[in-house]
Design an enzyme around this catalytic site. Structure first.
Site, PDB file in Angstrom:
ATOM      1  N   TYR A 142      13.246  -8.872  -1.668  1.00  0.00           N
ATOM      2  CA  TYR A 142      12.438  -8.740  -0.238  1.00  0.00           C
ATOM      3  C   TYR A 142      11.146  -8.981  -0.425  1.00  0.00           C
ATOM      4  CZ  TYR A 142      10.713  -6.720   4.050  1.00  0.00           C
ATOM      5  OH  TYR A 142      10.313  -6.655   5.501  1.00  0.00           O
ATOM      6  N   ASP A 237       5.826 -11.237  -6.900  1.00  0.00           N
ATOM      7  CA  ASP A 237       5.619 -10.511  -5.640  1.00  0.00           C
ATOM      8  C   ASP A 237       5.525  -9.164  -6.001  1.00  0.00           C
ATOM      9  OD1 ASP A 237       5.722  -8.951  -3.340  1.00  0.00           O
ATOM     10  OD2 ASP A 237       7.313  -9.557  -2.533  1.00  0.00           O
ATOM     11  N   LYS A 265       0.864  -2.150  -0.680  1.00  0.00           N
ATOM     12  CA  LYS A 265       1.211  -0.850  -0.975  1.00  0.00           C
ATOM     13  C   LYS A 265       0.086   0.059  -1.810  1.00  0.00           C
ATOM     14  CE  LYS A 265       5.859  -1.605   0.040  1.00  0.00           C
ATOM     15  NZ  LYS A 265       6.869  -2.484  -0.021  1.00  0.00           N
TER      16      LYS A 265
HETATM   17  C1  LIG Z   1       7.138  -3.612   1.040  1.00  0.00           C
HETATM   18  C2  LIG Z   1       7.146  -4.970   0.559  1.00  0.00           C
HETATM   19  C3  LIG Z   1       6.666  -6.355   0.975  1.00  0.00           C
HETATM   20  C4  LIG Z   1       6.032  -6.337   2.420  1.00  0.00           C
HETATM   21  O1  LIG Z   1       5.008  -5.653   2.576  1.00  0.00           O
HETATM   22  P1  LIG Z   1       4.677  -5.128   4.129  1.00  0.00           P
HETATM   23  O2  LIG Z   1       3.417  -4.505   3.968  1.00  0.00           O
HETATM   24  O3  LIG Z   1       5.668  -4.329   4.763  1.00  0.00           O
HETATM   25  O4  LIG Z   1       4.538  -6.293   4.928  1.00  0.00           O
HETATM   26  C5  LIG Z   1       6.949  -7.479   0.395  1.00  0.00           C
HETATM   27  N1  LIG Z   1       7.333  -7.607  -0.735  1.00  0.00           N
HETATM   28  C6  LIG Z   1       7.737  -6.494  -1.424  1.00  0.00           C
HETATM   29  C7  LIG Z   1       8.340  -6.512  -3.004  1.00  0.00           C
HETATM   30  C8  LIG Z   1       7.523  -5.358  -0.894  1.00  0.00           C
HETATM   31  O5  LIG Z   1       8.150  -4.163  -1.553  1.00  0.00           O
END
Ligand SMILES: *Cc1c(COP(=O)(O)O)cnc(C)c1O
Length: 426
Positions: A142, A237, A265
């Site tokens: 994701y 990511d 995060k």
């Molecule tokens: C949480 C997450 C996102 C998205 O981040 P948001 O701040 O919710 O838009 C993208 N990539 C990964 C791997 C994530 O865990």
């Protein structure tokens, strides 16, 4: 459960599904989401006064625990001088320097407001830099709710069972190639077919949105190799794994250096944030230096920077990460031991302070197909039993768990005692 139920009834009238992000909705596990109002260290309290040991940590960001006194102090001090200026501020330079210092691949970084913005912008930059259109993503990974990246996505999209997404035109995903995570042969095959058209591979170096699945040996190295061979960019990511699986993120832990890195995060310590960065020659493709446009009214917000910097200081302090990883191992191994004692098939994964619980005896879990084959009914019963016992796990079987620096011996023991009682009745 009085007030939380009342609030949810009101929320449902005013907010679709009563939530501002689908993963919060308890759709997978059944029942109603709980409203929370206070956190301190490893604990949070719901609006009816019940206390829980928290293993969601706001879905990762709270690596220093809830309401860490130093983080809160720095936020208050910064906020008192004004919330936003729409101009450069010193704290964003400090943040950029801190990130470049700790994350091996970063020479330059741009700050944004969410992980979604980070991946979306990194993708645009990769396409602009390479002059190519196709991108490769992995099934069950994701990357935020970016149109082109919602194909076979993990997290809430997986819990709700939506493989594609209404509202995303076919034309937008036409250049998205999806490949099974941890499948080296499939990567090779994909590059043999499309190699010279691929702008970038985007990957969660530890998959954390299909539960928690670390890379198999050689997988990340293979991605580096095929990208080098075809002049595609490798994008890690690390929105979730950044400062979660190691003080130098996944790229430090596994020794593979991407071209671009997305963060979020933990970097905001609980405030909305995202960041992406990489080599100077690529990053200078961004406006105002280069032609790839990207912008944000509140990007680099000083209050966010203050929360993030205070949090990063905590997690990068000497010995801090090692202690956190040991605590995580005590939690994960302790839960596993208690499942074994109760005769319940459970397999666990751990990467740094991220962990995964899989109700299966098909160990080790390395593939998306294995994740999907786990016993969801037992997970759901375990989730609700733990909730009753005062332990808050992610309300879905496809999410990773998180431990914080604030999880002490007492909180861990409470968790393991709760697990023992929970396993006895699932
Ligand atoms: C949480 C997450 C996102 C998205 O981040 P948001 O701040 O919710 O838009 C993208 N990539 C990964 C791997 C994530 O865990």
């Amino acid at each position: 459960m009085q007030r939380t139920h009342q609030l949810f009834q009101q929320a449902r009238e005013l907010i679709p599904g009563g939530v501002n992000s689908p993963v919060r909705a308890f759709k997978g596990v059944g029942g109603e989401p709980i409203f929370f109002e206070r956190g301190e260290g490893p604990y949070m309290w719901d609006v009816d006064g019940k206390r829980y040991v928290d293993y969601v940590c706001s879905w990762g960001p709270l690596v220093a625990g809830h309401a860490d006194p130093e983080v809160i102090r720095r936020v208050q001090e910064t906020a008192a001088n004004g919330l936003s200026f729409g101009t450069p501020v010193e704290l964003e330079v400090e943040m950029a320097r801190t990130l470049c210092q700790h994350v091996p691949s970063l020479e330059m970084v741009r700050l944004v407001n969410s992980g979604t913005e980070a991946t979306m912008s990194a993708l645009r930059l990769a396409r602009g830099f390479t002059g190519r259109d196709k991108i490769v993503k992995f099934q069950g990974n994701y990357h935020g709710h970016v149109d082109a990246l919602l194909a076979q996505a993990g997290s809430g999209a997986l819990t709700l069972g939506v493989p594609g997404c209404p509202g995303v035109p076919e034309s937008v995903v036409a250049d998205t190639l999806t490949v099974p995570f941890n499948d080296i042969d499939a990567v090779e095959q994909c590059f043999n077919e499309h190699g010279n058209q691929i702008a970038a591979v985007i990957v969660e170096p530890v998959a954390g949105n299909m539960n928690c699945v670390p890379p198999v040996p050689g997988f990340l190295e293979k991605l580096r190799e095929v990208c080098d061979r075809t002049d595609a960019l490798l994008i890690f990511d690390e929105v979730m794994t950044g400062f979660r699986v190691g003080p130098q993120c996944a790229q430090g832990r596994y020794g593979v250096t991407p071209d671009l890195t997305c963060l979020g995060k933990v970097v905001g310590g609980g405030m909305p944030v995202g960041a992406f960065g990489g080599r100077r020659e690529i990053m200078e493709g961004l406006a105002p230096v280069g032609g790839v446009y990207q912008a944000g009214t509140l990007s680099g917000n000083p209050v966010t920077m203050a929360a993030g910097l205070a949090t990063l200081e905590r997690i990068t302090a000497p010995g801090a990460f090692e202690g956190l990883e040991q605590t995580t191992t005590r939690v994960v191994d302790g839960i596993k031991e208690r499942a074994d004692k109760a005769g319940i098939p459970l397999t666990t994964n751990q990467a740094g302070s991220m962990f995964g619980l899989f109700f299966t005896d098909d160990a080790p879990v390395t593939r998306f197909e294995q994740v999907k084959a786990c016993d969801l009914d037992t997970f759901n019963r375990f989730f609700h039993a733990m909730l009753e016992e005062g332990v808050y796990l992610a309300p879905a079987a496809f999410e990773a768990g998180f431990v914080s620096l604030a999880h002490d011996e007492t909180a861990v023991q409470e968790t393991l005692d709760a697990a023992e009682r929970a396993f006895a009745r699932v």
